[in-house]
Enzyme design. Structure first.
Site, PDB file in Angstrom:
ATOM      1  N   GLU A  57     -36.573-100.707  33.647  1.00  0.00           N
ATOM      2  CA  GLU A  57     -37.970-101.095  33.496  1.00  0.00           C
ATOM      3  C   GLU A  57     -38.305-101.406  32.039  1.00  0.00           C
ATOM      4  O   GLU A  57     -39.030-102.362  31.746  1.00  0.00           O
ATOM      5  CB  GLU A  57     -38.892 -99.968  33.999  1.00  0.00           C
ATOM      6  CG  GLU A  57     -38.715 -99.637  35.471  1.00  0.00           C
ATOM      7  CD  GLU A  57     -37.711 -98.516  35.723  1.00  0.00           C
ATOM      8  OE1 GLU A  57     -37.912 -97.748  36.664  1.00  0.00           O
ATOM      9  OE2 GLU A  57     -36.713 -98.416  34.956  1.00  0.00           O
ATOM     10  N   ALA A 172       5.531-100.250  49.994  1.00  0.00           N
ATOM     11  CA  ALA A 172       6.697-100.583  49.178  1.00  0.00           C
ATOM     12  C   ALA A 172       7.922-100.654  50.076  1.00  0.00           C
ATOM     13  O   ALA A 172       7.925-100.142  51.197  1.00  0.00           O
ATOM     14  CB  ALA A 172       6.912 -99.537  48.076  1.00  0.00           C
ATOM     15  N   ALA A 174      12.020 -99.794  50.859  1.00  0.00           N
ATOM     16  CA  ALA A 174      12.752 -98.523  50.782  1.00  0.00           C
ATOM     17  C   ALA A 174      13.234 -98.243  49.363  1.00  0.00           C
ATOM     18  O   ALA A 174      13.359 -97.082  48.956  1.00  0.00           O
ATOM     19  CB  ALA A 174      13.936 -98.559  51.744  1.00  0.00           C
ATOM     20  N   TRP A 180       4.623-107.966  44.101  1.00  0.00           N
ATOM     21  CA  TRP A 180       3.266-107.629  44.517  1.00  0.00           C
ATOM     22  C   TRP A 180       3.166-107.845  46.021  1.00  0.00           C
ATOM     23  O   TRP A 180       3.591-108.885  46.512  1.00  0.00           O
ATOM     24  CB  TRP A 180       2.234-108.479  43.785  1.00  0.00           C
ATOM     25  CG  TRP A 180       2.202-108.243  42.312  1.00  0.00           C
ATOM     26  CD1 TRP A 180       2.749-108.996  41.332  1.00  0.00           C
ATOM     27  CD2 TRP A 180       1.556-107.154  41.663  1.00  0.00           C
ATOM     28  NE1 TRP A 180       2.480-108.474  40.095  1.00  0.00           N
ATOM     29  CE2 TRP A 180       1.745-107.331  40.268  1.00  0.00           C
ATOM     30  CE3 TRP A 180       0.827-106.050  42.084  1.00  0.00           C
ATOM     31  CZ2 TRP A 180       1.243-106.438  39.321  1.00  0.00           C
ATOM     32  CZ3 TRP A 180       0.324-105.181  41.137  1.00  0.00           C
ATOM     33  CH2 TRP A 180       0.533-105.375  39.779  1.00  0.00           C
ATOM     34  N   ARG A 194     -12.569-101.429  40.078  1.00  0.00           N
ATOM     35  CA  ARG A 194     -12.416-100.490  38.955  1.00  0.00           C
ATOM     36  C   ARG A 194     -13.591-100.598  37.993  1.00  0.00           C
ATOM     37  O   ARG A 194     -14.127 -99.577  37.518  1.00  0.00           O
ATOM     38  CB  ARG A 194     -11.121-100.784  38.197  1.00  0.00           C
ATOM     39  CG  ARG A 194      -9.855-100.426  38.926  1.00  0.00           C
ATOM     40  CD  ARG A 194      -8.635-100.768  38.071  1.00  0.00           C
ATOM     41  NE  ARG A 194      -7.382-100.490  38.764  1.00  0.00           N
ATOM     42  CZ  ARG A 194      -6.180-100.740  38.265  1.00  0.00           C
ATOM     43  NH1 ARG A 194      -6.075-101.302  37.059  1.00  0.00           N
ATOM     44  NH2 ARG A 194      -5.088-100.458  38.957  1.00  0.00           N
ATOM     45  N   THR A 206       2.380 -91.175  42.044  1.00  0.00           N
ATOM     46  CA  THR A 206       2.096 -92.575  41.740  1.00  0.00           C
ATOM     47  C   THR A 206       2.092 -92.809  40.233  1.00  0.00           C
ATOM     48  O   THR A 206       2.605 -93.820  39.742  1.00  0.00           O
ATOM     49  CB  THR A 206       0.735 -92.986  42.339  1.00  0.00           C
ATOM     50  OG1 THR A 206       0.813 -92.895  43.764  1.00  0.00           O
ATOM     51  CG2 THR A 206       0.353 -94.393  41.942  1.00  0.00           C
ATOM     52  N   ASP A 210       4.849 -95.504  39.150  1.00  0.00           N
ATOM     53  CA  ASP A 210       4.339 -96.839  38.819  1.00  0.00           C
ATOM     54  C   ASP A 210       3.970 -97.015  37.355  1.00  0.00           C
ATOM     55  O   ASP A 210       3.813 -98.147  36.896  1.00  0.00           O
ATOM     56  CB  ASP A 210       3.104 -97.152  39.680  1.00  0.00           C
ATOM     57  CG  ASP A 210       3.435 -97.251  41.158  1.00  0.00           C
ATOM     58  OD1 ASP A 210       4.628 -97.286  41.500  1.00  0.00           O
ATOM     59  OD2 ASP A 210       2.491 -97.284  41.983  1.00  0.00           O
ATOM     60  N   GLU A 306      -6.745 -94.824  44.114  1.00  0.00           N
ATOM     61  CA  GLU A 306      -5.755 -95.863  44.384  1.00  0.00           C
ATOM     62  C   GLU A 306      -4.414 -95.286  44.842  1.00  0.00           C
ATOM     63  O   GLU A 306      -3.378 -95.919  44.693  1.00  0.00           O
ATOM     64  CB  GLU A 306      -5.577 -96.738  43.143  1.00  0.00           C
ATOM     65  CG  GLU A 306      -6.835 -97.507  42.766  1.00  0.00           C
ATOM     66  CD  GLU A 306      -6.565 -98.629  41.780  1.00  0.00           C
ATOM     67  OE1 GLU A 306      -5.413 -99.097  41.686  1.00  0.00           O
ATOM     68  OE2 GLU A 306      -7.517 -99.039  41.085  1.00  0.00           O
ATOM     69  N   GLY A 308      -1.371 -92.094  45.466  1.00  0.00           N
ATOM     70  CA  GLY A 308      -0.524 -92.564  46.557  1.00  0.00           C
ATOM     71  C   GLY A 308      -0.805 -91.921  47.900  1.00  0.00           C
ATOM     72  O   GLY A 308      -1.865 -91.343  48.162  1.00  0.00           O
TER      73      GLY A 308
END
Length: 374
Positions: A57, A172, A174, A180, A194, A206, A210, A306, A308
């Site tokens: 405001e 993913a 094995a 991607w 995000r 993860t 990663d 995100e 695992g």
């Protein structure tokens, strides 16, 4: 001339779009949008600024004065996505500023459940002779500020679980290859998610496998710095990981259980990580219900998880997932691939968590579905 119901809806939709642009930057405060107009002409617009001040405001009033002068505000209408504040904080109450500007009418979507406000803003406006209307686009306003409302009413942030899988639910191969599965359009949408979140959370597995940065890599939004959270009871995050290495550039919070190695704690803290002590369940896993309450106490309103698979399953078992955004790619890996979810330990189908489909969107060659807790 009093604006029509159609104009009320259009102006409130504008205010909500403004509010959404502030998501992820205002916690623990809400993200609010405000539009001021008179005789069909927009005079000023504003949204809550980073860290929650100034309020929408105040920005809209200043915008109107700069463009048209203070006199233009007299008799105008303000459309605000959340009840204006009526308490003194770091800045004076917004209701006082609206009244002093000479506005004739304030249209608001929803009441602010903060005990310091909770109807007092509306009462103060009415006492000053300002016409007040509420409930315009209330459902949409609650969706925009679901995180703020969740923290105030439930004591924890709104939790969105993001999954990106193949048609057969694998994340993913094995061998662990996962880049991607989805295409660039879907990945860009994740970065927008995000940017609109207060924090991004992953499990320790993860984080180790990663080595993510959990930053925002989207043009125009690279300055966003959501808190990075790792559910890492044993403090196993490598000191050389990207998360640890950038802990002084963007906040890194580690959910740790009692008994974690003090040497690991001290080493990660020296890099800039903040420890969030959380109790452990009988299984030894972090008590995520207690962890989410702790995150709420620290002011977070919206958390994007995100993965695992173990953390996602844990959150589902604990009934902490409010929303699932599932990105599906048009390929299949097979049973030897890595599953998106660990076991839920269900004895019967009736025990499965249920979600209702809220939205479906095509993003390049992928499909994004959004599911809300039923």
């Amino acid at each position: 001339m009093t604006p029509s119901a159609d104009e009320d809806a259009a102006r409130m939709a504008h205010a909500l779009r403004l509010a959404r642009r502030s998501l992820g930057t205002t916690w623990p405060n809400p993200a609010v949008g405000c539009v001021i107009a008179r005789d069909g002409r927009v005079l000023g617009r504003g949204r809550t600024q980073p860290s929650g001040r100034p309020h929408a405001e105040q920005i809209a009033l200043a915008d109107a004065r700069a463009r048209f002068g203070a006199e233009a505000l007299r008799g105008a209408t303000a459309w605000v996505s959340l009840e204006p504040c009526a308490h003194h904080g770091r800045t004076p109450p917004c209701v006082d500023a609206l009244v002093a500007a000479g506005l004739a009418r304030v249209v608001c979507a929803i009441e602010d459940p903060d005990p310091r406000v909770q109807g007092r803003g509306f009462a103060a406006l009415k006492a000053a002779g300002v016409a007040v209307e509420t409930g315009v686009m209330a459902t949409a306003a609650r969706a925009v500020n679901a995180g703020f409302l969740s923290r105030l009413t439930r004591g924890r942030p709104w939790l969105t679980l993001k999954l990106a899988t193949t048609l057969d639910g694998r994340i993913a191969t094995a061998s662990g290859e996962s880049r991607w599965i989805t295409g660039p359009e879907a990945r860009a949408r994740v970065h927008l998610m995000r940017a609109e979140s207060d924090a991004v959370m992953v499990g320790a597995g993860t984080a180790r496998a990663d080595d993510p940065a959990l930053d925002v890599r989207l043009a125009g939004l690279t300055d966003r710095r959501p808190v990075r959270i790792v559910a890492d009871g044993a403090l196993s995050l490598p000191l050389t990981s990207r998360l640890a290495a950038t802990a002084r550039d963007a906040p890194l919070w580690l959910l740790k259980r009692p008994g974690a190695d003090p040497a690991r704690r001290d080493a990660l803290a020296q890099l800039g990580a903040e420890m969030i002590p959380t109790p452990a369940e009988a299984s030894g896993e972090i008590d995520m219900t207690a962890a989410m309450r702790a995150l709420g106490e620290r002011g977070l309103t919206r958390v994007l998880c995100e993965g695992g698979g173990r953390l996602a399953a844990h959150l589902l078992r604990a009934e902490l997932v409010d929303e699932i955004v599932w990105f599906t790619a048009g390929c299949a890996i097979g049973a030897d691939g890595v599953e998106a979810l660990a076991g839920l330990g269900l004895a019967q189908l009736g025990d499965a968590p249920r979600f209702r489909l809220a939205d479906v969107e095509t993003l390049g060659g992928d499909v994004a579905t959004r599911w809300l807790l039923a």
